[in-house]
Design a protein around this motif. Structure first.
Motif, PDB file in Angstrom:
ATOM      1  N   MET A   1       6.397  -0.482  48.325  1.00 17.00           N
ATOM      2  CA  MET A   1       7.365   0.074  49.268  1.00 17.00           C
ATOM      3  C   MET A   1       6.977   1.493  49.670  1.00 17.00           C
ATOM      4  SD  MET A   1       9.516  -2.141  50.308  1.00 17.00           S
ATOM      5  CE  MET A   1      10.460  -0.942  51.250  1.00 17.00           C
ATOM      6  N   MET A   2       6.381   2.255  48.781  1.00 24.44           N
ATOM      7  CA  MET A   2       5.896   3.582  49.162  1.00 24.44           C
ATOM      8  C   MET A   2       4.843   3.476  50.259  1.00 24.44           C
ATOM      9  SD  MET A   2       5.730   6.012  45.801  1.00 24.44           S
ATOM     10  CE  MET A   2       6.074   7.445  46.812  1.00 24.44           C
ATOM     11  N   VAL A   3       3.965   2.480  50.135  1.00 19.68           N
ATOM     12  CA  VAL A   3       2.947   2.266  51.164  1.00 19.68           C
ATOM     13  C   VAL A   3       3.607   1.798  52.463  1.00 19.68           C
ATOM     14  CG1 VAL A   3       0.863   0.972  51.774  1.00 19.68           C
ATOM     15  CG2 VAL A   3       1.201   1.742  49.415  1.00 19.68           C
ATOM     16  N   LYS A   4       4.530   0.859  52.346  1.00 19.98           N
ATOM     17  CA  LYS A   4       5.209   0.321  53.529  1.00 19.98           C
ATOM     18  C   LYS A   4       5.942   1.404  54.302  1.00 19.98           C
ATOM     19  CE  LYS A   4       6.934  -2.920  56.222  1.00 19.98           C
ATOM     20  NZ  LYS A   4       6.077  -3.687  57.169  1.00 19.98           N
ATOM     21  N   GLN A   5       6.569   2.329  53.587  1.00 19.40           N
ATOM     22  CA  GLN A   5       7.371   3.368  54.223  1.00 19.40           C
ATOM     23  C   GLN A   5       6.565   4.613  54.586  1.00 19.40           C
ATOM     24  OE1 GLN A   5       9.666   1.175  54.870  1.00 19.40           O
ATOM     25  NE2 GLN A   5      11.383   2.566  54.490  1.00 19.40           N
ATOM     26  N   GLY A   6       5.240   4.544  54.423  1.00 22.87           N
ATOM     27  CA  GLY A   6       4.384   5.630  54.860  1.00 22.87           C
ATOM     28  C   GLY A   6       4.288   6.813  53.920  1.00 22.87           C
TER      29      GLY A   6
ATOM     30  N   LYS B   1      14.433 -14.818  53.609  1.00 23.22           N
ATOM     31  CA  LYS B   1      13.959 -15.662  52.511  1.00 23.22           C
ATOM     32  C   LYS B   1      15.025 -15.842  51.434  1.00 23.22           C
ATOM     33  CE  LYS B   1       9.609 -16.415  53.719  1.00 23.22           C
ATOM     34  NZ  LYS B   1       9.043 -17.781  53.900  1.00 23.22           N
ATOM     35  N   GLY B   2      16.231 -15.346  51.708  1.00 22.92           N
ATOM     36  CA  GLY B   2      17.329 -15.527  50.764  1.00 22.92           C
ATOM     37  C   GLY B   2      17.547 -14.384  49.807  1.00 22.92           C
ATOM     38  N   MET B   3      16.812 -13.283  49.963  1.00 24.29           N
ATOM     39  CA  MET B   3      16.995 -12.150  49.058  1.00 24.29           C
ATOM     40  C   MET B   3      18.343 -11.483  49.317  1.00 24.29           C
ATOM     41  SD  MET B   3      14.553  -8.830  48.345  1.00 24.29           S
ATOM     42  CE  MET B   3      13.345  -9.819  47.433  1.00 24.29           C
ATOM     43  N   THR B   4      19.017 -11.108  48.246  1.00 28.59           N
ATOM     44  CA  THR B   4      20.290 -10.406  48.343  1.00 28.59           C
ATOM     45  C   THR B   4      20.064  -8.907  48.150  1.00 28.59           C
ATOM     46  OG1 THR B   4      20.767 -10.526  45.977  1.00 28.59           O
ATOM     47  CG2 THR B   4      21.449 -12.416  47.325  1.00 28.59           C
ATOM     48  N   PRO B   5      21.025  -8.070  48.584  1.00 26.42           N
ATOM     49  CA  PRO B   5      20.889  -6.627  48.333  1.00 26.42           C
ATOM     50  C   PRO B   5      20.760  -6.306  46.847  1.00 26.42           C
ATOM     51  CG  PRO B   5      22.588  -7.024  49.976  1.00 26.42           C
ATOM     52  CD  PRO B   5      22.194  -8.374  49.436  1.00 26.42           C
ATOM     53  N   GLU B   6      21.470  -7.059  46.020  1.00 29.25           N
ATOM     54  CA  GLU B   6      21.411  -6.824  44.576  1.00 29.25           C
ATOM     55  C   GLU B   6      20.015  -7.129  44.026  1.00 29.25           C
ATOM     56  OE1 GLU B   6      25.425  -7.264  45.995  1.00 29.25           O
ATOM     57  OE2 GLU B   6      23.736  -8.668  46.122  1.00 29.25           O
ATOM     58  N   GLN B   7      19.421  -8.210  44.503  1.00 33.13           N
ATOM     59  CA  GLN B   7      18.070  -8.554  44.060  1.00 33.13           C
ATOM     60  C   GLN B   7      17.061  -7.492  44.509  1.00 33.13           C
ATOM     61  OE1 GLN B   7      17.912 -12.417  45.903  1.00 33.13           O
ATOM     62  NE2 GLN B   7      18.229 -13.500  43.956  1.00 33.13           N
ATOM     63  N   ALA B   8      17.218  -7.014  45.728  1.00 35.20           N
ATOM     64  CA  ALA B   8      16.308  -5.989  46.245  1.00 35.20           C
ATOM     65  C   ALA B   8      16.401  -4.716  45.412  1.00 35.20           C
ATOM     66  CB  ALA B   8      16.620  -5.694  47.708  1.00 35.20           C
ATOM     67  N   LEU B   9      17.610  -4.327  45.049  1.00 33.14           N
ATOM     68  CA  LEU B   9      17.784  -3.118  44.239  1.00 33.14           C
ATOM     69  C   LEU B   9      17.182  -3.308  42.851  1.00 33.14           C
ATOM     70  CD1 LEU B   9      18.919  -0.274  44.055  1.00 33.14           C
ATOM     71  CD2 LEU B   9      21.093  -1.261  43.293  1.00 33.14           C
ATOM     72  N   ALA B  10      17.369  -4.503  42.280  1.00 31.25           N
ATOM     73  CA  ALA B  10      16.811  -4.779  40.951  1.00 31.25           C
ATOM     74  C   ALA B  10      15.283  -4.701  40.972  1.00 31.25           C
ATOM     75  CB  ALA B  10      17.265  -6.145  40.458  1.00 31.25           C
ATOM     76  N   LEU B  11      14.652  -5.101  42.081  1.00 31.67           N
ATOM     77  CA  LEU B  11      13.197  -5.061  42.178  1.00 31.67           C
ATOM     78  C   LEU B  11      12.659  -3.639  42.225  1.00 31.67           C
ATOM     79  CD1 LEU B  11      12.386  -8.039  44.582  1.00 31.67           C
ATOM     80  CD2 LEU B  11      11.701  -7.805  42.188  1.00 31.67           C
ATOM     81  N   MET B  12      13.511  -2.681  42.521  1.00 32.69           N
ATOM     82  CA  MET B  12      13.055  -1.300  42.505  1.00 32.69           C
ATOM     83  C   MET B  12      12.791  -0.786  41.093  1.00 32.69           C
ATOM     84  SD  MET B  12      12.485  -0.484  45.566  1.00 32.69           S
ATOM     85  CE  MET B  12      11.965  -2.207  45.703  1.00 32.69           C
TER      86      MET B  12
ATOM     87  N   GLY C   1      17.087   3.640  49.432  1.00 33.10           N
ATOM     88  CA  GLY C   1      16.525   3.384  50.761  1.00 33.10           C
ATOM     89  C   GLY C   1      15.459   2.306  50.728  1.00 33.10           C
ATOM     90  N   PHE C   2      14.626   2.318  49.696  1.00 36.36           N
ATOM     91  CA  PHE C   2      13.614   1.272  49.550  1.00 36.36           C
ATOM     92  C   PHE C   2      14.277  -0.094  49.372  1.00 36.36           C
ATOM     93  CE2 PHE C   2       9.791   3.901  47.754  1.00 36.36           C
ATOM     94  CZ  PHE C   2       9.709   4.572  48.961  1.00 36.36           C
ATOM     95  N   ALA C   3      15.339  -0.137  48.560  1.00 38.41           N
ATOM     96  CA  ALA C   3      16.035  -1.404  48.332  1.00 38.41           C
ATOM     97  C   ALA C   3      16.619  -1.938  49.632  1.00 38.41           C
ATOM     98  CB  ALA C   3      17.135  -1.217  47.286  1.00 38.41           C
ATOM     99  N   ASP C   4      17.199  -1.060  50.438  1.00 37.12           N
ATOM    100  CA  ASP C   4      17.756  -1.494  51.719  1.00 37.12           C
ATOM    101  C   ASP C   4      16.665  -2.033  52.643  1.00 37.12           C
ATOM    102  OD1 ASP C   4      20.257  -0.664  50.861  1.00 37.12           O
ATOM    103  OD2 ASP C   4      20.196   1.246  51.945  1.00 37.12           O
ATOM    104  N   ALA C   5      15.535  -1.337  52.682  1.00 31.58           N
ATOM    105  CA  ALA C   5      14.435  -1.777  53.536  1.00 31.58           C
ATOM    106  C   ALA C   5      13.858  -3.106  53.056  1.00 31.58           C
ATOM    107  CB  ALA C   5      13.349  -0.701  53.574  1.00 31.58           C
ATOM    108  N   LEU C   6      13.738  -3.265  51.745  1.00 29.29           N
ATOM    109  CA  LEU C   6      13.234  -4.527  51.200  1.00 29.29           C
ATOM    110  C   LEU C   6      14.180  -5.669  51.514  1.00 29.29           C
ATOM    111  CD1 LEU C   6      11.197  -6.123  49.528  1.00 29.29           C
ATOM    112  CD2 LEU C   6      12.407  -5.397  47.457  1.00 29.29           C
TER     113      LEU C   6
END
Length: 333
Positions: free
Chosen positions: A108-113, A88-99, A76-81
């Motif tokens: 992301m914990m702060v962002k999602q409350g 800015k050109g981020m892909t779903p794969e890149q977002a998941l890798a950043l997790m 869920g965090f990866a999807d939100a990111l």
């Protein structure tokens, strides 16, 4: 322990916030977490290898320990990111890798409350701590830039607020122009009010007082003072002022007669990072002052960076300050 830190701890306990600590593999962080939990200062989320953290010698009962590799929030965090950064050109794969990155996961914990703030930097560089914060949380409404400050508590001192001052910017903006310096001054006044509950008296520092020197550096501070007054006309604010004119009443009366700040400043704005960094370290080492920071200001939610040379007590102090910042953010909503 300074009266300032005692106040931060007491206020944090009175309205507990949740703080995420991404550096669960750092012993100092676990030492600080043990004390925070024992004293009831904050609710904690600790990121890292769950088995290693739970096997540590520290009493961490009550903390939520999260391994980012297996966390249920990961997808869920990866999807939100991805949604936040796809422009800015981020892909779903890149977002998941950043997790896999505890700093991105923590922000992301702060962002999602799920947390009210984050404290990191014991084993990460400042840029690494702030990058995800600025990408994900961004600046607070109406704020032009992120800057930093130190709260300096000088023992046996009757200047400032019973020896307590806010110094800014000592950690981020290397060479602010007049507009940036003005925003640093206004934001620092707000930070002082939020932390101290006292009215700020802001001095924009220079080697010159009210025109005693004429050059480009002094002129920058004069211009910054004018901009800051336009941004926040209600503030007690003055510049350009030499340090002694800003904090010593007799000198202020001589060098800047009629100033609403001279001789009584509690918020000191340095003209550049060289001056700010040297200034706080001089006071810390020569006056044996307690230095709390660098604390960031201007991010939409509090994320604070630690020195990599910090000790557990430093982390405890920054966690308490982060809690009070989070309380102020909540009150402003």
């Amino acid at each position: 322990m300074s009266a300032f830190l005692e106040s931060m701890l007491a206020r944090a306990k009175a309205d507990k916030r949740t703080i995420v600590l991404p550096e669960g593999d750092d012993e100092r962080t676990l030492q600080a977490a043990e004390r925070i939990l024992a004293e009831g200062v904050a609710n904690l989320v600790i990121l890292g290898d769950a088995a290693a953290i739970e096997a540590s010698p520290y009493a961490l009962d009550g903390a939520r320990v999260v391994d980012v590799r297996t966390a249920p929030e990961r997808d869920g965090f990866a999807d939100a990111l991805y949604e936040l950064r796809k422009h800015k050109g981020m892909t779903p794969e890149q977002a998941l890798a950043l997790m896999d990155d505890v700093l991105y996961f923590g922000v992301m914990m702060v962002k999602q409350g799920l947390a009210d703030g984050m404290v990191a930097g014991a084993c990460h560089a400042t840029g690494d701590v702030l990058r995800p914060s600025l990408q994900i949380l961004k600046t607070a409404p109406g704020v032009k830039l992120v800057s930093s400050f130190f709260v300096m508590c000088v023992p046996d001192c009757d200047l400032g607020h019973n020896g307590t001052f806010l110094f800014s910017d000592c950690g981020l903006e290397v060479q602010p122009d007049a507009e940036k310096l003005a925003h640093i001054a206004v934001n620092s006044a707000k930070s002082w009010k939020a932390l101290m509950g006292e009215e700020p008296r802001v001095a924009l520092l220079s080697h010159s007082s009210h025109g005693s020197a004429k050059n480009a550096d002094a002129a920058k501070v004069v211009e910054a003072t004018e901009i800051a007054r336009a941004l926040a006309p209600e503030l007690a604010l003055d510049g350009e002022l030499q340090l002694d004119a800003a904090i010593v009443e007799s000198v202020g009366a001589s060098k800047a007669p009629g100033s609403p700040v001279a001789g009584r400043a509690n918020v000191l704005i340095f003209p550049d990072l060289d001056a700010g960094n040297i200034g706080y370290k001089l006071v810390q080492r020569l006056a044996k002052a307690e230095a709390y920071g660098p604390v960031t200001q201007g991010i939409a939610a509090p994320v604070n960076d630690l020195s990599r040379g910090c000790v557990a007590d430093d982390i405890v102090g920054v966690i308490a300050i982060t809690c009070v910042q989070a309380q102020a953010n909540k009150a402003a909503e």
